[in-house]
Design a protein around this motif. Structure first.
Motif, mmCIF file in Angstrom:
data_model
loop_
_atom_site.group_PDB
_atom_site.id
_atom_site.type_symbol
_atom_site.label_atom_id
_atom_site.label_comp_id
_atom_site.label_asym_id
_atom_site.label_seq_id
_atom_site.Cartn_x
_atom_site.Cartn_y
_atom_site.Cartn_z
ATOM 1 N N ALA A 51 -34.974 -78.191 -84.508
ATOM 2 C CA ALA A 51 -34.918 -79.527 -83.901
ATOM 3 C C ALA A 51 -33.765 -80.306 -84.518
ATOM 4 O O ALA A 51 -33.578 -80.305 -85.730
ATOM 5 N N GLY A 52 -32.949 -80.918 -83.657
ATOM 6 C CA GLY A 52 -31.803 -81.695 -84.112
ATOM 7 C C GLY A 52 -30.485 -80.945 -84.090
ATOM 8 O O GLY A 52 -29.427 -81.545 -84.277
ATOM 9 N N ASP A 53 -30.522 -79.612 -83.851
ATOM 10 C CA ASP A 53 -29.289 -78.829 -83.770
ATOM 11 C C ASP A 53 -28.463 -79.263 -82.567
ATOM 12 O O ASP A 53 -29.001 -79.542 -81.494
ATOM 13 N N SER A 54 -27.175 -79.304 -82.749
ATOM 14 C CA SER A 54 -26.262 -79.589 -81.651
ATOM 15 C C SER A 54 -26.041 -78.303 -80.868
ATOM 16 O O SER A 54 -25.742 -77.257 -81.452
ATOM 17 N N VAL A 55 -26.227 -78.352 -79.554
ATOM 18 C CA VAL A 55 -26.057 -77.187 -78.691
ATOM 19 C C VAL A 55 -25.163 -77.565 -77.505
ATOM 20 O O VAL A 55 -24.929 -78.735 -77.241
ATOM 21 N N GLU A 59 -24.152 -73.156 -68.496
ATOM 22 C CA GLU A 59 -24.155 -72.920 -67.049
ATOM 23 C C GLU A 59 -24.853 -74.059 -66.331
ATOM 24 O O GLU A 59 -25.606 -74.821 -66.932
ATOM 25 N N GLY A 60 -24.618 -74.140 -65.044
ATOM 26 C CA GLY A 60 -25.316 -75.126 -64.220
ATOM 27 C C GLY A 60 -24.583 -76.446 -64.133
ATOM 28 O O GLY A 60 -23.425 -76.577 -64.540
ATOM 29 N N ALA A 61 -25.261 -77.446 -63.609
ATOM 30 C CA ALA A 61 -24.656 -78.756 -63.361
ATOM 31 C C ALA A 61 -24.195 -79.446 -64.646
ATOM 32 O O ALA A 61 -23.277 -80.255 -64.614
ATOM 33 N N PHE A 62 -24.813 -79.113 -65.770
ATOM 34 C CA PHE A 62 -24.467 -79.770 -67.033
ATOM 35 C C PHE A 62 -23.631 -78.873 -67.950
ATOM 36 O O PHE A 62 -23.521 -79.134 -69.143
ATOM 37 N N ALA A 63 -23.043 -77.813 -67.398
ATOM 38 C CA ALA A 63 -22.238 -76.874 -68.183
ATOM 39 C C ALA A 63 -21.156 -77.619 -68.954
ATOM 40 O O ALA A 63 -20.485 -78.500 -68.427
ATOM 41 N N GLY A 64 -21.030 -77.255 -70.233
ATOM 42 C CA GLY A 64 -20.005 -77.841 -71.084
ATOM 43 C C GLY A 64 -20.453 -79.076 -71.843
ATOM 44 O O GLY A 64 -19.770 -79.513 -72.760
ATOM 45 N N LEU A 65 -21.591 -79.642 -71.479
ATOM 46 C CA LEU A 65 -22.060 -80.842 -72.158
ATOM 47 C C LEU A 65 -22.764 -80.494 -73.458
ATOM 48 O O LEU A 65 -23.467 -79.498 -73.552
ATOM 49 N N GLU A 66 -22.564 -81.346 -74.462
ATOM 50 C CA GLU A 66 -23.274 -81.223 -75.733
ATOM 51 C C GLU A 66 -24.655 -81.836 -75.581
ATOM 52 O O GLU A 66 -24.832 -82.799 -74.840
ATOM 53 N N ALA A 67 -25.626 -81.281 -76.278
ATOM 54 C CA ALA A 67 -26.991 -81.794 -76.254
ATOM 55 C C ALA A 67 -27.592 -81.606 -77.637
ATOM 56 O O ALA A 67 -27.031 -80.906 -78.481
ATOM 57 N N ILE A 68 -28.740 -82.225 -77.856
ATOM 58 C CA ILE A 68 -29.469 -82.073 -79.105
ATOM 59 C C ILE A 68 -30.755 -81.305 -78.807
ATOM 60 O O ILE A 68 -31.565 -81.736 -77.991
ATOM 61 N N TYR A 69 -30.913 -80.153 -79.456
ATOM 62 C CA TYR A 69 -32.091 -79.314 -79.256
ATOM 63 C C TYR A 69 -33.325 -80.029 -79.791
ATOM 64 O O TYR A 69 -33.307 -80.594 -80.878
ATOM 65 N N GLN A 70 -34.418 -79.995 -79.017
ATOM 66 C CA GLN A 70 -35.678 -80.600 -79.434
ATOM 67 C C GLN A 70 -36.717 -79.526 -79.756
ATOM 68 O O GLN A 70 -37.241 -79.494 -80.851
ATOM 69 N N MET A 71 -37.045 -78.666 -78.774
ATOM 70 C CA MET A 71 -38.055 -77.620 -78.970
ATOM 71 C C MET A 71 -38.093 -76.709 -77.752
ATOM 72 O O MET A 71 -37.509 -77.009 -76.728
ATOM 73 N N VAL A 80 -34.022 -80.409 -74.449
ATOM 74 C CA VAL A 80 -32.842 -80.963 -75.101
ATOM 75 C C VAL A 80 -32.682 -82.430 -74.729
ATOM 76 O O VAL A 80 -33.237 -82.897 -73.728
ATOM 77 N N LEU A 81 -31.923 -83.145 -75.545
ATOM 78 C CA LEU A 81 -31.538 -84.527 -75.236
ATOM 79 C C LEU A 81 -30.068 -84.530 -74.860
ATOM 80 O O LEU A 81 -29.230 -84.075 -75.624
ATOM 81 N N LEU A 82 -29.762 -85.028 -73.679
ATOM 82 C CA LEU A 82 -28.384 -85.181 -73.209
ATOM 83 C C LEU A 82 -28.021 -86.650 -73.241
ATOM 84 O O LEU A 82 -28.851 -87.506 -72.938
ATOM 85 N N ASP A 83 -26.785 -86.942 -73.582
ATOM 86 C CA ASP A 83 -26.313 -88.317 -73.553
ATOM 87 C C ASP A 83 -25.656 -88.540 -72.182
ATOM 88 O O ASP A 83 -24.534 -88.113 -71.947
ATOM 89 N N LYS A 96 -31.805 -69.369 -72.025
ATOM 90 C CA LYS A 96 -30.602 -68.559 -72.090
ATOM 91 C C LYS A 96 -29.342 -69.359 -71.820
ATOM 92 O O LYS A 96 -28.239 -68.890 -72.063
ATOM 93 N N LEU A 97 -29.461 -70.571 -71.296
ATOM 94 C CA LEU A 97 -28.291 -71.367 -70.972
ATOM 95 C C LEU A 97 -27.830 -72.252 -72.120
ATOM 96 O O LEU A 97 -26.840 -72.935 -72.002
ATOM 97 N N VAL A 98 -28.540 -72.245 -73.213
ATOM 98 C CA VAL A 98 -28.228 -73.130 -74.322
ATOM 99 C C VAL A 98 -27.771 -72.295 -75.503
ATOM 100 O O VAL A 98 -28.447 -71.356 -75.908
ATOM 101 N N VAL A 99 -26.597 -72.594 -76.035
ATOM 102 C CA VAL A 99 -26.076 -71.842 -77.191
ATOM 103 C C VAL A 99 -25.670 -72.813 -78.284
ATOM 104 O O VAL A 99 -25.358 -73.961 -78.034
ATOM 105 N N ALA A 100 -25.676 -72.316 -79.512
ATOM 106 C CA ALA A 100 -25.279 -73.154 -80.651
ATOM 107 C C ALA A 100 -23.774 -73.323 -80.677
ATOM 108 O O ALA A 100 -23.041 -72.538 -80.195
#
Length: 100
Positions: A51-55, A59-71, A80-83, A96-100
């Motif tokens: 929790a709290g890792d930046s990912v 793929e998909g509509a939000f491809a390339g965006l940074e997010a914060i992993y929750q659980m 995830v939390l997206l800004d 599978k669409l979320v990588v560190a």
């Protein structure tokens, strides 16, 4: 003959791998390895991220965006939390669409 319906109706299965009309055979050692990995993953589903890792969504509509992993959720997706528009928005993504 055998019915392949239970396999084809399994969530995540799109089709059987066949050579001609015969389903492909998978080595028993490979099956055992996959089962061991699955059991280890089930024992600690959050092993890939904390929790709290930046990912980054890959793929998909939000491809390339940074997010914060929750659980993880029970369906194998990541929460995830997206800004978006300067406001944090909680959403779920296929794991599978979320990588560190």
């Amino acid at each position: 003959g055998q019915s392949w319906s239970p396999i084809r109706s399994t969530v995540g299965v799109s089709e059987l791998v066949c050579f001609g009309s015969r389903p492909a055979r998978v080595d028993a050692a490979l099956i055992a390895t996959l089962r061991e990995r699955e059991m280890a993953q089930q024992a600690n589903p959050d092993a890939l991220f904390n929790a709290g890792d930046s990912v980054r969504i890959t793929e998909g509509a939000f491809a390339g965006l940074e997010a914060i992993y929750q659980m993880n959720d029970a369906e194998g997706r990541a929460m995830v939390l997206l800004d978006l528009l300067s406001k944090p928005v909680a959403m779920t993504e296929e794991f599978k669409l979320v990588v560190a």
